[in-house]
Design a protein around this motif. Structure first.
Motif, PDB file in Angstrom:
ATOM      1  N   ASP A  62     -23.956 -22.569   5.949  1.00  0.00           N
ATOM      2  CA  ASP A  62     -23.958 -23.230   4.639  1.00  0.00           C
ATOM      3  C   ASP A  62     -22.818 -24.245   4.518  1.00  0.00           C
ATOM      4  N   GLY A  63     -22.196 -24.592   5.635  1.00  0.00           N
ATOM      5  CA  GLY A  63     -21.032 -25.473   5.587  1.00  0.00           C
ATOM      6  C   GLY A  63     -21.401 -26.947   5.594  1.00  0.00           C
ATOM      7  N   PRO A  64     -20.452 -27.812   5.221  1.00  0.00           N
ATOM      8  CA  PRO A  64     -20.676 -29.257   5.288  1.00  0.00           C
ATOM      9  C   PRO A  64     -20.677 -29.719   6.746  1.00  0.00           C
ATOM     10  N   MET A  65     -21.050 -30.973   6.952  1.00  0.00           N
ATOM     11  CA  MET A  65     -20.897 -31.543   8.299  1.00  0.00           C
ATOM     12  C   MET A  65     -19.417 -31.539   8.658  1.00  0.00           C
ATOM     13  N   PRO A  66     -19.020 -31.218   9.871  1.00  0.00           N
ATOM     14  CA  PRO A  66     -19.855 -30.860  11.001  1.00  0.00           C
ATOM     15  C   PRO A  66     -20.091 -29.346  11.131  1.00  0.00           C
ATOM     16  N   LEU A  67     -19.582 -28.542  10.167  1.00  0.00           N
ATOM     17  CA  LEU A  67     -19.673 -27.082  10.328  1.00  0.00           C
ATOM     18  C   LEU A  67     -21.118 -26.604  10.334  1.00  0.00           C
ATOM     19  N   GLY A  68     -21.897 -27.108   9.350  1.00  0.00           N
ATOM     20  CA  GLY A  68     -23.292 -26.702   9.251  1.00  0.00           C
ATOM     21  C   GLY A  68     -24.110 -27.243  10.414  1.00  0.00           C
ATOM     22  N   THR A  69     -23.785 -28.447  10.843  1.00  0.00           N
ATOM     23  CA  THR A  69     -24.514 -29.076  11.954  1.00  0.00           C
ATOM     24  C   THR A  69     -24.426 -28.189  13.200  1.00  0.00           C
ATOM     25  N   HIS A  70     -23.203 -27.817  13.557  1.00  0.00           N
ATOM     26  CA  HIS A  70     -23.034 -27.018  14.773  1.00  0.00           C
ATOM     27  C   HIS A  70     -23.615 -25.616  14.604  1.00  0.00           C
ATOM     28  N   ALA A  71     -23.551 -25.066  13.376  1.00  0.00           N
ATOM     29  CA  ALA A  71     -24.140 -23.738  13.151  1.00  0.00           C
ATOM     30  C   ALA A  71     -25.647 -23.770  13.401  1.00  0.00           C
ATOM     31  N   LYS A  72     -26.296 -24.860  12.973  1.00  0.00           N
ATOM     32  CA  LYS A  72     -27.754 -24.963  13.195  1.00  0.00           C
ATOM     33  C   LYS A  72     -28.054 -25.023  14.694  1.00  0.00           C
ATOM     34  N   ILE A  73     -27.225 -25.732  15.435  1.00  0.00           N
ATOM     35  CA  ILE A  73     -27.467 -25.846  16.885  1.00  0.00           C
ATOM     36  C   ILE A  73     -27.148 -24.517  17.574  1.00  0.00           C
ATOM     37  N   GLU A  74     -26.075 -23.857  17.146  1.00  0.00           N
ATOM     38  CA  GLU A  74     -25.773 -22.528  17.703  1.00  0.00           C
ATOM     39  C   GLU A  74     -26.962 -21.581  17.496  1.00  0.00           C
ATOM     40  N   ALA A  75     -27.556 -21.632  16.295  1.00  0.00           N
ATOM     41  CA  ALA A  75     -28.682 -20.733  15.995  1.00  0.00           C
ATOM     42  C   ALA A  75     -29.875 -21.064  16.889  1.00  0.00           C
ATOM     43  N   ARG A  76     -30.106 -22.359  17.099  1.00  0.00           N
ATOM     44  CA  ARG A  76     -31.223 -22.757  17.969  1.00  0.00           C
ATOM     45  C   ARG A  76     -30.986 -22.253  19.404  1.00  0.00           C
ATOM     46  N   LEU A  77     -29.744 -22.361  19.852  1.00  0.00           N
ATOM     47  CA  LEU A  77     -29.424 -21.875  21.201  1.00  0.00           C
ATOM     48  C   LEU A  77     -29.619 -20.359  21.274  1.00  0.00           C
ATOM     49  N   ALA A  78     -29.134 -19.650  20.251  1.00  0.00           N
ATOM     50  CA  ALA A  78     -29.253 -18.185  20.254  1.00  0.00           C
ATOM     51  C   ALA A  78     -30.717 -17.753  20.272  1.00  0.00           C
ATOM     52  N   GLY A  79     -31.574 -18.537  19.615  1.00  0.00           N
ATOM     53  CA  GLY A  79     -32.987 -18.171  19.549  1.00  0.00           C
ATOM     54  C   GLY A  79     -33.809 -18.703  20.716  1.00  0.00           C
ATOM     55  N   SER A  80     -33.172 -19.404  21.648  1.00  0.00           N
ATOM     56  CA  SER A  80     -33.922 -20.068  22.724  1.00  0.00           C
ATOM     57  C   SER A  80     -34.248 -19.147  23.889  1.00  0.00           C
ATOM     58  N   GLY A  81     -33.554 -18.011  23.956  1.00  0.00           N
ATOM     59  CA  GLY A  81     -33.721 -17.129  25.105  1.00  0.00           C
ATOM     60  C   GLY A  81     -32.777 -17.461  26.248  1.00  0.00           C
ATOM     61  N   LEU A  82     -32.047 -18.582  26.133  1.00  0.00           N
ATOM     62  CA  LEU A  82     -31.081 -18.949  27.171  1.00  0.00           C
ATOM     63  C   LEU A  82     -29.793 -18.155  26.966  1.00  0.00           C
ATOM     64  N   ALA A  83     -29.118 -17.813  28.067  1.00  0.00           N
ATOM     65  CA  ALA A  83     -27.776 -17.240  27.927  1.00  0.00           C
ATOM     66  C   ALA A  83     -26.846 -18.349  27.463  1.00  0.00           C
ATOM     67  N   GLY A  84     -25.969 -18.043  26.518  1.00  0.00           N
ATOM     68  CA  GLY A  84     -25.103 -19.093  25.985  1.00  0.00           C
ATOM     69  C   GLY A  84     -23.671 -18.634  25.803  1.00  0.00           C
ATOM     70  N   THR A  85     -22.752 -19.574  25.969  1.00  0.00           N
ATOM     71  CA  THR A  85     -21.341 -19.362  25.628  1.00  0.00           C
ATOM     72  C   THR A  85     -20.978 -20.459  24.640  1.00  0.00           C
ATOM     73  N   VAL A  86     -20.443 -20.076  23.495  1.00  0.00           N
ATOM     74  CA  VAL A  86     -20.125 -21.065  22.464  1.00  0.00           C
ATOM     75  C   VAL A  86     -18.613 -21.234  22.381  1.00  0.00           C
ATOM     76  N   LEU A  87     -18.164 -22.469  22.537  1.00  0.00           N
ATOM     77  CA  LEU A  87     -16.742 -22.799  22.400  1.00  0.00           C
ATOM     78  C   LEU A  87     -16.569 -23.561  21.096  1.00  0.00           C
TER      79      LEU A  87
END
Ligand SMILES: NC(=O)c1ccc[n+]([C@@H]2O[C@H](COP(=O)([O-])OP(=O)(O)OC[C@H]3O[C@@H](n4cnc5c(N)ncnc54)[C@H](OP(=O)(O)O)[C@@H]3O)[C@@H](O)[C@H]2O)c1
Length: 291
Positions: free
Chosen positions: A107-132
């Motif tokens: 629910d954050g403003p850019m860029p916080l919300g932007t990266h959260a949406k991409i993190e969620a897409r990565l988490a739901g992709s089935g790929l192993a991920g490391t988030v920095l």
């Protein structure tokens, strides 16, 4: 094979440099013909044009996912990074290292919300991920991202402590995870060794540059008209004001041990960065919107 996106940028460029220095083979996706990156197999492609991606992703085991920050709008960045995740799934990539941001939240403003949406897409992709999740990088001070006014004063409306991290440490963390010296997985908040207020930052700059650097620090109520008056795109202003409120409330103030945990080395300090970049800091221009 490791594929880097954003290898011509600040964080990605430093990672490319580190991989090349250590003789680790890697591929770099670049948008323009003729770009060379020492040590890299360069492939031309554009995350805005997913049809160009299968060739770049063929045979890739790990993806370093990193593009420009969302300014002034987030839709292009979201589309680019979603396209990269989709291409990684299609190519059978095993693991993705995603550069996000400190304080990412849905629910954050850019860029916080932007990266959260991409993190969620990565988490739901089935790929192993490391988030920095890097805190504000020190290199902003010499890239025209930190706002110095035409008088050379620092315009810093955030009013909270910031635990600046050197982008070289961000690159070193990515290097450690991609090359297996640090474990894959998890979400890591990357900071420098110290959190400073803007007043403490201007004192450190003044001392190192041997001239008084003033601090322009308007209140939250004054911020919107100042930014609009200076030409910041309207679509971004409300995000900037909300970000200022969150940083004022301590969003970027926590110091973590993540850099040491991942790399085995303590994070570089802001004082060392300022001393190293003294000449460049003397000539940093005001950003283009600060007309
Ligand atoms: N700066 C900070 O304090 C900070 C703090 C936390 C997180 N972050 C995040 O860190 C990330 C990287 O920041 P940075 O400052 O290193 O970025 P940067 O220097 O602006 O580099 C952006 C890179 O992305 C590439 N790129 C842009 N659009 C592309 C496209 N359509 N297809 C392929 N490549 C594309 C650029 O390539 P070209 O050379 O072709 O333009 C460039 O290599 C951002 O997501 C930012 O939000 C930054």
């Amino acid at each position: 094979m490791i594929l880097l996106t954003g290898a011509t940028g600040t964080i990605g460029g430093l990672l490319a440099h580190r991989l090349a220095a250590d003789g680790v083979p890697f591929r770099a996706l670049v948008r323009r013909e003729g770009v060379t990156i020492p040590g890299a197999e360069v492939v031309v492609g554009d995350l805005d044009d997913p049809a160009t991606l299968p060739e770049a992703f063929a045979g890739v085991g790990q993806l370093f996912l990193n593009t420009a920050g969302p300014y002034p709008d987030e839709e292009p960045v979201i589309a680019q990074q979603f396209a990269a995740i989709d291409a990684a799934v299609a190519a059978g990539v095993e693991h993705v290292v995603k550069i996000s941001t400190a304080g990412a939240r849905a629910d954050g403003p850019m860029p916080l919300g932007t990266h959260a949406k991409i993190e969620a897409r990565l988490a739901g992709s089935g790929l192993a991920g490391t988030v920095l999740r890097p805190n504000t990088v020190m290199q902003n001070l010499v890239r025209g991202i930190a706002i110095f006014t035409p008088d050379g004063d620092l315009f810093e409306p955030f009013g909270g402590k910031v635990a600046h991290v050197d982008a070289r440490d961000v690159a070193d963390c990515a290097f450690a995870v991609l090359t297996g010296s640090a474990p894959r997985g998890g979400t890591h908040d990357l900071t420098g060794p110290l959190a400073l207020t803007a007043a403490e930052l201007t004192t450190a700059l003044s001392t190192a540059l041997d001239r008084r650097i003033g601090l322009v620090q308007p209140g939250l109520d004054e911020l919107e008209p100042i930014l609009l008056g200076r030409g910041m795109p309207e679509s971004y202003v409300k995000h900037f004001v909300e970000l200022a409120r969150l940083v004022g409330a301590g969003l970027l103030a926590d110091v973590t041990t993540a850099v040491t945990d991942l790399t085995g080395n303590p994070p570089r300090s802001l004082d060392a960065f300022i001393a190293e970049h003294r000449d460049r800091l003397r000539g940093v221009p005001a950003p283009s919107f600060w007309a």
